[in-house]
Design a protein around this motif. Structure first.
Motif, PDB file in Angstrom:
ATOM      1  N   ALA A   1      54.487  40.624  36.182  1.00 56.11           N
ATOM      2  CA  ALA A   1      55.296  39.509  36.699  1.00 56.11           C
ATOM      3  C   ALA A   1      55.654  39.736  38.159  1.00 56.11           C
ATOM      4  O   ALA A   1      55.650  38.799  38.968  1.00 56.11           O
ATOM      5  N   ALA A   2      55.954  40.979  38.508  1.00 60.81           N
ATOM      6  CA  ALA A   2      56.306  41.291  39.898  1.00 60.81           C
ATOM      7  C   ALA A   2      55.122  41.036  40.825  1.00 60.81           C
ATOM      8  O   ALA A   2      55.277  40.483  41.921  1.00 60.81           O
ATOM      9  N   ALA A   3      53.925  41.428  40.391  1.00 60.81           N
ATOM     10  CA  ALA A   3      52.732  41.195  41.200  1.00 60.81           C
ATOM     11  C   ALA A   3      52.496  39.698  41.391  1.00 60.81           C
ATOM     12  O   ALA A   3      52.104  39.252  42.483  1.00 60.81           O
ATOM     13  N   ALA A   4      52.758  38.905  40.358  1.00 64.05           N
ATOM     14  CA  ALA A   4      52.522  37.461  40.429  1.00 64.05           C
ATOM     15  C   ALA A   4      53.442  36.778  41.432  1.00 64.05           C
ATOM     16  O   ALA A   4      53.072  35.760  42.026  1.00 64.05           O
ATOM     17  N   ARG A   5      54.637  37.333  41.647  1.00 68.85           N
ATOM     18  CA  ARG A   5      55.560  36.698  42.595  1.00 68.85           C
ATOM     19  C   ARG A   5      55.522  37.323  43.989  1.00 68.85           C
ATOM     20  O   ARG A   5      56.378  37.053  44.832  1.00 68.85           O
TER      21      ARG A   5
END
Length: 411
Positions: A239-243
């Motif tokens: 999720a962190a990579a996606a944002r």
């Protein structure tokens, strides 16, 4: 309770604690240790040998290959280092000497009292008393040196590190605290960067607050990948990579970022394969042979050069249409980068190269109005300066002439 046994830089198998410490299992290793000493002593003088743990573990005496057993083989002058910060230094030093056999006791030539806090003059009487009861000279009293920074020896030190993000205007760099983390000194340089707040965590919510997330090396990649999933860290990282968070994997962490890790030969255990985080289009097969080498490299698409080392089990396949992170001096590629913010590499020490770190931090430095270039002292000169400082302090604290005299008498 289980460790990989590494002999002359190469793994020779996994042993549980009971099996490893049995006397008969130590004899082949004892011969190797003696052979290593013989090779060194034919070329160098003096030789400094570091023991491990206590020299007075009576239940392990028969299987000891690194303390008094080795001193006996080498005919070494033994200097006992006693940690006064733990308390009980008199009992520790006296007991360690008196519990030796009469033969081994004669190898002990002196004591260094380490990690003393306060006014050393208060220990003058104690110093004389220690010499009287132990029968050997106290070569010096070394203060607790909290202003000199030497690389830590093992991961126990990570318990003292920060485990939470900061609200200050700094770049939060979260290192995933794996159960079998390895090569944790990979982060010493970036932790000194004044733009960076570095912390170790396995809390998914804290991972998600990092501007940069680093997956470190691992002594058991599939096992640590499973542990990560049990805590929900995998979802937090994805999720962190996606944002827009930057995610970087080093060695085992790089392997975890791919699509799959397979272990057909049971190198790490009974699990034959595990799905990765699928942040990179790579796949890894673990093999019994260990890759060990120093490397020099050029960062892809620029003229920046750097150096580091590889030490890993496994081979990672990178698709032909994927972008490698660096090109090594032998012309082969290493690592993989997806976009500008998701990347992995097998090279330990890659973050000791300031240009690589600046590239990793650049988007977050720009967003926070911080300098795009670090003013941190290059790691190699910083490390040398710390050792020079330690050397100078030891010369002040120790009776160097007495130490040289003991060494000459030993010759």
């Amino acid at each position: 309770m289980t460790s990989q046994v590494v002999l002359n830089g190469l793994p020779v198998g996994n042993k549980d604690a009971y099996e490893y410490f049995r006397k008969e299992n130590k004899e082949p290793l004892r011969k190797e240790v003696h052979a290593a000493f013989d090779r060194l002593s034919s070329r160098y003088n003096p030789i400094v040998m570091e023991g491990a743990g206590s020299i007075a573990e009576l239940n392990l005496r028969d299987s000891d290959i690194v303390n008094m057993s080795m001193a006996r083989y080498a005919g070494a002058a033994v200097i006992l280092v006693a940690d006064i910060d733990r308390g009980g230094v008199f009992a520790s030093a006296y007991g360690s000497i008196m519990l030796q056999t009469e033969e081994d006791r004669r190898y002990i030539k002196g004591i260094i009292v380490n990690k003393f806090r306060g006014d050393e003059k208060l220990f003058e009487k104690g110093r004389r008393q220690m010499e009287e009861i132990c029968g050997v000279p106290v070569i010096g009293v070394v203060p607790y040196l909290d202003d000199i920074h030497i690389e830590e020896e093992d991961s126990v030190s990570l318990m003292k590190k920060s485990s939470v993000h900061t609200e200050e205007n700094m770049i939060n760099v979260a290192v995933l605290a794996l159960p079998h983390i390895s090569n944790f000194t990979d982060f010493d340089t970036i932790s000194r960067d004044p733009r960076v707040h570095l912390y170790f965590t396995d809390d998914p919510s804290e991972l998600g607050k990092g501007d940069v997330i680093i997956l470190p090396g691992s002594k058991n990649t599939i096992g640590d990948l499973r542990a990560m999933r049990e805590k929900g860290c995998d979802d937090a990282i994805i999720a962190a990579a996606a944002r827009g968070c930057s995610v970087m994997g080093i060695c085992g962490g790089y392997q975890m970022m791919g699509r799959e890790i397979s272990d057909p030969d049971g190198v790490e255990g009974e699990v034959a394969a595990a799905e990765g985080l699928c942040l990179l289009p790579t796949s890894t097969v673990l093999r019994g042979n260990k890759t060990i080498r120093r490397v020099e490299f050029t960062v892809k698409d620029c003229e920046v050069t750097g150096s580091g080392y590889e030490i890993h089990m496994g081979e990672t396949e990178v698709p032909a249409d994927a972008s490698p992170l660096v090109v090594k001096s032998d012309g082969t590629c290493d690592g993989c980068i997806a976009g500008d913010r998701v990347m992995g590499s097998y090279i330990h020490g890659i973050l000791d190269n300031q240009e690589v770190t600046d590239r990793l931090l650049a988007p977050h430095a720009r967003a926070k109005g911080l300098p795009l270039k670090s003013e941190t002292e290059p790691y190699r000169s910083y490390k040398e300066r710390q050792y020079d400082a330690l050397s100078a302090r030891l010369r002040e604290c120790l009776d160097i002439e007495l130490l040289y005299k003991i060494m000459r008498e030993d010759d």
